[in-house]
Motif scaffolding. Structure first.
Motif, PDB file in Angstrom:
ATOM      1  N   ASP A 154       2.368   4.077   8.247  1.00 35.59           N
ATOM      2  CA  ASP A 154       1.185   3.389   8.875  1.00 35.59           C
ATOM      3  C   ASP A 154       0.868   2.085   8.424  1.00 35.59           C
ATOM      4  O   ASP A 154       0.259   1.557   7.610  1.00 35.59           O
ATOM      5  N   ASN A 190      -4.227  -4.395  -1.256  1.00 39.56           N
ATOM      6  CA  ASN A 190      -2.921  -3.359  -1.884  1.00 39.56           C
ATOM      7  C   ASN A 190      -3.002  -3.613  -3.222  1.00 39.56           C
ATOM      8  O   ASN A 190      -2.749  -2.646  -3.771  1.00 39.56           O
ATOM      9  N   ASP A 193       0.801  -1.329   0.091  1.00 37.98           N
ATOM     10  CA  ASP A 193      -0.041  -0.122  -0.035  1.00 37.98           C
ATOM     11  C   ASP A 193       0.832   1.205  -0.095  1.00 37.98           C
ATOM     12  O   ASP A 193       1.536   1.476   1.078  1.00 37.98           O
ATOM     13  N   ALA A 229       0.183   3.919   2.720  1.00 37.44           N
ATOM     14  CA  ALA A 229       0.566   3.585   4.027  1.00 37.44           C
ATOM     15  C   ALA A 229       2.135   3.362   4.308  1.00 37.44           C
ATOM     16  O   ALA A 229       2.516   3.726   5.173  1.00 37.44           O
TER      17      ALA A 229
END
Length: 553
Positions: A249, A448, A241, A244
């Motif tokens: 994150d 993702n 991702d 992220a």
């Protein structure tokens, strides 16, 4: 190596291949003069090597500072009239050696994409044989001492996370204070994307051809965003991702890890007691038996001594490392089952032998930290904030994968202004991307791949219905045919295509335990993750040859 005081599986994040115990023959990279034009020399056995000279600082390329990128080539085998050009590959990490990956797995990659292509592996900036090299430990002994208390699972004890947080606060200061050449700000993924473009052009390929895995999908997505008109073929396999990753994150890395674990439970039960040594009368009872082993090792780790070449202590944390290696590499499921059954009987030899067969590149600890944390936004969470974040992750693997990375980045100080800041994606690319995701990938959830495919209109998502990290590690003729067609003529699969595995992960007969290839386990290119800490509880494990065999390629 003589007996290790720590299992070094914490280096890197997600990677296509690891350096196996037998290693590779020595080659003196310093014997090659770096050049902007590739001057290939024979190296290793059947490969060619070069060092590509790239500006250290692309904003000031004339300042006299440069990076020397270590590059290896497995040459095309087809007639010149059929030559398809170079295909670059990146095994992930960040910080895993692309040179070692091609030495170990280049022939397999070429067998999938076609012998008309050169297979190109390179050590990205700061990594392994490339100079300048990322290192903020002065000696191997200093590095090992620093890593002695690493844990694979930051949720394993109340002390694991805060102790690791404090250690990486120190590491961040250490890296900053020892960066005398100010090199660490020039190892970003954006810098590597520029290097790839330069290397592809120097090889006569104006537009890039690339098959990338895991963190390599971030590199490929950055490349496609920065240079959307310079893509000939681009496959991203086991997808991160992007948002992220940039925001640090990373709790979502384990969103599908329990699904992968369930494949083991279900597959073992379906195989029956003759084909799965850890069999029980239901998948739930197999899971309960594993939980019993976890509880037992928490209260009393298991001493292991086979001989003076293989010894150690099997701890809860060591077992978590071994479990994650197997989840990355499902052809190891039968071997994992055998090892768990032996642990029930008080014997941890097979599991420690499995773990001792895998090692990592020497500076991967520093590389994964410097590259990922330098790519991401500044991240100043303290240990209590990280613990609260971890408590919200809905996974039995909440303390693994993403949490150790976030923990490391909380102490990192170097965030170059020229790093890629997103957003990722491009309205038009010169050729659409092929995006591949597994239904039960333990580190890069299928969501993702779906999200990234939407960021690059025209790209197509190919789903492989399998566990494991990337499509590379399990055999699906369907997937491999689509990859070959894409590289050969640009053909994309139809939207919604789902490929199945060729055979069950647990063998259905005693004869199926040997791979199609006669290579032993130690000769197979297997993906493994290294972000999780190689547990010091496995201290004293020595590397030695093995006759273990698994089903794979």
């Amino acid at each position: 190596m003589t007996p290790l005081s720590s299992v070094s599986l914490l280096f890197g994040f997600v990677s296509l291949s690891v350096v196996l115990a037998q290693g590779t023959s020595e080659f003196d990279w310093n014997s090659i003069q770096p050049s902007t034009n590739f001057s290939w020399v024979d190296c290793y056995s059947g490969f060619q090597c070069a060092r590509f000279k790239a500006p250290l600082d692309y904003s000031n390329p004339e300042n006299g500072q440069s990076a020397a990128i270590a590059v290896v080539k497995l040459a095309a085998q087809a007639p010149v009239s059929e030559y398809g050009g170079p295909i670059f590959t990146n095994p992930g990490g960040p910080g895993v050696s692309g040179v070692n990956t091609v030495l170990e797995a280049g022939q397999f990659i070429q067998s999938v994409v076609g012998t008309q292509f050169d297979i190109i592996g390179f050590d990205p900036r700061g990594v392994n044989n490339t100079t300048p090299r990322i290192s903020f430990f002065n000696t191997d002994a200093e590095r090992l001492t620093f890593l002695l208390d690493e844990r694979a699972d930051l949720n394993s004890t109340p002390e694991a996370l805060p102790e690791s947080w404090a250690r990486y606060q120190v590491a961040g200061q250490l890296a900053q204070s020892r960066d005398n050449g100010s090199h660490l700000k020039f190892v970003t993924t954006a810098d590597v994307a520029r290097d790839m473009l330069g290397m592809s052009e120097s090889l006569g390929q104006e537009n890039l051809q690339y098959w990338e895995f895991s963190y390599g999908t971030f590199l490929g997505s950055v490349f496609a965003t920065m240079f959307p008109d310079r893509i000939e073929r681009l496959v991203i396999d086991g997808v991160l991702d992007m948002d992220a990753w940039l925001a640090n994150d990373l709790g979502g890395l384990v969103n599908d890890t329990d699904k992968t674990m369930q494949w083991f439970f279900d597959g073992c039960h379906a195989a029956g007691p003759e084909n799965c040594a850890f069999y029980a009368s239901s998948p739930a009872k197999i899971e309960a038996a594993l939980d019993d082993i976890y509880d037992s090792l928490r209260s009393q780790p298991l001493p292991v001594f086979l001989n003076s070449d293989l010894y150690g202590v099997l701890t809860y944390d060591t077992l978590r490392s071994i479990i994650m290696v197997a989840l990355y590499t499902p052809p190891l499921f039968p071997l994992l089952a055998q090892g768990l059954a032996e642990v029930q009987a008080g014997n941890g030899t097979t599991l420690l032998e499995l773990l001792s067969a895998v090692s990592a590149d020497g500076n991967s600890t520093e590389a994964v930290t410097a590259i990922e944390c330098g790519d991401s936004d500044p991240f100043n969470a303290d240990a209590s904030q990280l613990r609260e974040y971890m408590s919200r992750i809905n996974s039995t693997f909440a303390g693994m994968l993403g949490m150790p990375l976030m923990n490391r980045c909380a102490g990192w100080k170097i965030h170059p202004e020229h790093r890629f800041k997103g957003p990722a994606g491009a309205a038009n690319t010169s050729h659409p991307l092929l995006v591949i995701g597994n239904t039960a990938d333990p580190a890069t959830p299928l969501a993702n791949a779906k999200k990234t495919s939407l960021s690059f209109p025209g790209s197509v998502l190919l789903t492989q219905d399998s566990p494991g990290h990337t499509s590379f590690i399990t055999r699906s003729t369907c997937t491999r045919q689509h990859i070959a067609a894409y590289f050969a003529n640009g053909t994309l699969p139809e939207e919604g295509t789902v490929c199945s595995l060729d055979a069950p992960l647990f063998p259905t007969s005693a004869n199926a335990t040997v791979s199609e290839s006669p290579r032993s386990f130690l000769e197979l290119p297997i993906p493994a993750l290294s972000l999780f800490a190689g547990s010091p509880g496995a201290g004293g494990i020595a590397k030695r040859s093995s006759s273990i065999k698994v089903s794979s390629h």
